[in-house]
Motif scaffolding. Structure first.
Motif, PDB file in Angstrom:
ATOM      1  N   LEU A   1       3.949  10.638  -3.628  1.00 44.48           N
ATOM      2  CA  LEU A   1       4.449  11.154  -2.351  1.00 44.48           C
ATOM      3  C   LEU A   1       5.383  10.159  -1.668  1.00 44.48           C
ATOM      4  O   LEU A   1       6.387  10.549  -1.071  1.00 44.48           O
ATOM      5  N   ALA A   2       5.055   8.886  -1.754  1.00 51.94           N
ATOM      6  CA  ALA A   2       5.919   7.861  -1.160  1.00 51.94           C
ATOM      7  C   ALA A   2       7.270   7.833  -1.859  1.00 51.94           C
ATOM      8  O   ALA A   2       8.320   7.747  -1.203  1.00 51.94           O
TER       9      ALA A   2
ATOM     10  N   SER B   1       9.334  11.176  -1.159  1.00 51.08           N
ATOM     11  CA  SER B   1       9.832  11.353   0.208  1.00 51.08           C
ATOM     12  C   SER B   1      10.638  10.151   0.690  1.00 51.08           C
ATOM     13  O   SER B   1      10.792   9.950   1.898  1.00 51.08           O
TER      14      SER B   1
ATOM     15  N   SER C   1      13.455   7.895   2.013  1.00 50.14           N
ATOM     16  CA  SER C   1      14.632   8.124   2.831  1.00 50.14           C
ATOM     17  C   SER C   1      15.341   6.787   3.050  1.00 50.14           C
ATOM     18  O   SER C   1      14.699   5.801   3.424  1.00 50.14           O
TER      19      SER C   1
ATOM     20  N   ASP D   1      14.702   5.016   6.442  1.00 51.11           N
ATOM     21  CA  ASP D   1      13.420   4.415   6.791  1.00 51.11           C
ATOM     22  C   ASP D   1      13.537   2.905   6.885  1.00 51.11           C
ATOM     23  O   ASP D   1      14.345   2.291   6.191  1.00 51.11           O
TER      24      ASP D   1
ATOM     25  N   HIS E   1       9.586   7.462  15.815  1.00 52.09           N
ATOM     26  CA  HIS E   1       9.776   8.079  14.508  1.00 52.09           C
ATOM     27  C   HIS E   1      10.194   6.998  13.521  1.00 52.09           C
ATOM     28  O   HIS E   1      11.283   7.015  12.986  1.00 52.09           O
TER      29      HIS E   1
ATOM     30  N   ARG F   1      10.294   8.347   8.001  1.00 47.56           N
ATOM     31  CA  ARG F   1      10.321   9.745   7.588  1.00 47.56           C
ATOM     32  C   ARG F   1       9.482   9.951   6.338  1.00 47.56           C
ATOM     33  O   ARG F   1       9.228  11.065   5.927  1.00 47.56           O
ATOM     34  N   ASN F   2       9.083   8.858   5.711  1.00 47.43           N
ATOM     35  CA  ASN F   2       8.296   8.906   4.486  1.00 47.43           C
ATOM     36  C   ASN F   2       6.945   9.550   4.781  1.00 47.43           C
ATOM     37  O   ASN F   2       6.323   9.269   5.795  1.00 47.43           O
ATOM     38  N   TRP F   3       6.468  10.381   3.870  1.00 51.16           N
ATOM     39  CA  TRP F   3       5.211  11.101   4.065  1.00 51.16           C
ATOM     40  C   TRP F   3       4.001  10.188   4.073  1.00 51.16           C
ATOM     41  O   TRP F   3       2.941  10.567   4.552  1.00 51.16           O
ATOM     42  N   VAL F   4       4.138   8.991   3.554  1.00 51.36           N
ATOM     43  CA  VAL F   4       3.031   8.044   3.537  1.00 51.36           C
ATOM     44  C   VAL F   4       3.186   7.007   4.650  1.00 51.36           C
ATOM     45  O   VAL F   4       2.400   6.083   4.764  1.00 51.36           O
ATOM     46  N   GLY F   5       4.173   7.166   5.486  1.00 50.21           N
ATOM     47  CA  GLY F   5       4.359   6.276   6.619  1.00 50.21           C
ATOM     48  C   GLY F   5       5.176   5.042   6.279  1.00 50.21           C
ATOM     49  O   GLY F   5       5.934   5.013   5.315  1.00 50.21           O
TER      50      GLY F   5
END
Length: 175
Positions: free
Chosen positions: A33-34, A37, A39, A42, A55, A58-62
């Protein structure tokens, strides 16, 4: 050798093995997932994004996923997507409490794949970028690909990369 035997061999406690297999599986999902996702906007080691904004990632894993995905994609390119697959395969072995036969051969095959898949991408005549930011071959692929071209020319580099990737796949799946 002893290190690989311990890491790749489940213990005699079945419940502990299931826990390790589950944690490996969850880690593989988080890594995938990292990476998926990623970007370029980030915050990471080589961008000017701020970590403290509302914000931040934007990465789904933070933020942790942003840093890990940027670092791995910079070094290994898109071939790092093989790593979560390897982790899932290892998790399945641990979950079923099955020992890995020839752990040194499997580790060597994994290293071969992680080194020579990016270099094969570096040998391609066109240079794509992942998310218009990161070269698909990564730093490892660019360095190894250029070294192979320097010493063996393009045709020899393709042959060597293909042979090593085939050997790595054989070692990872055989035994």
């Amino acid at each position: 050798m002893e290190f690989f035997s311990r890491v790749l061999a489940p213990t005699s406690n079945r419940r502990f093995n299931e826990l390790i297999g589950f944690l490996l599986f969850v880690s593989a999902i988080l890594l995938f997932l990292a990476l998926a996702s990623y970007s370029p906007l980030d915050p990471s080691f080589n961008t000017a994004g701020t970590v403290l904004s509302s914000h931040a990632a934007r990465n789904w894993v933070g933020i942790a996923g942003a840093f890990v995905s940027d670092l791995l994609l910079q070094f290994f390119g898109i071939s790092i997507f093989v790593a979560p697959l390897m982790m899932v395969m290892l998790a399945g072995r641990w979950f079923r409490s099955r020992a890995t036969r020839s752990p040194l051969a499997k580790a060597a095959g994994s290293v071969m794949l992680l080194l020579f898949l990016p270099s094969m991408l570096a040998l391609l005549p066109f240079h794509w970028r992942w998310m218009q930011a990161i070269a698909i071959e990564g730093l490892v692929g660019r360095i190894l690909g250029d070294a192979l071209i320097h010493y063996f020319n393009v045709v020899g580099a393709y042959i060597i990369c293909s042979a090593v990737i085939g050997t790595g796949l054989y070692l990872c799946t055989a035994f």
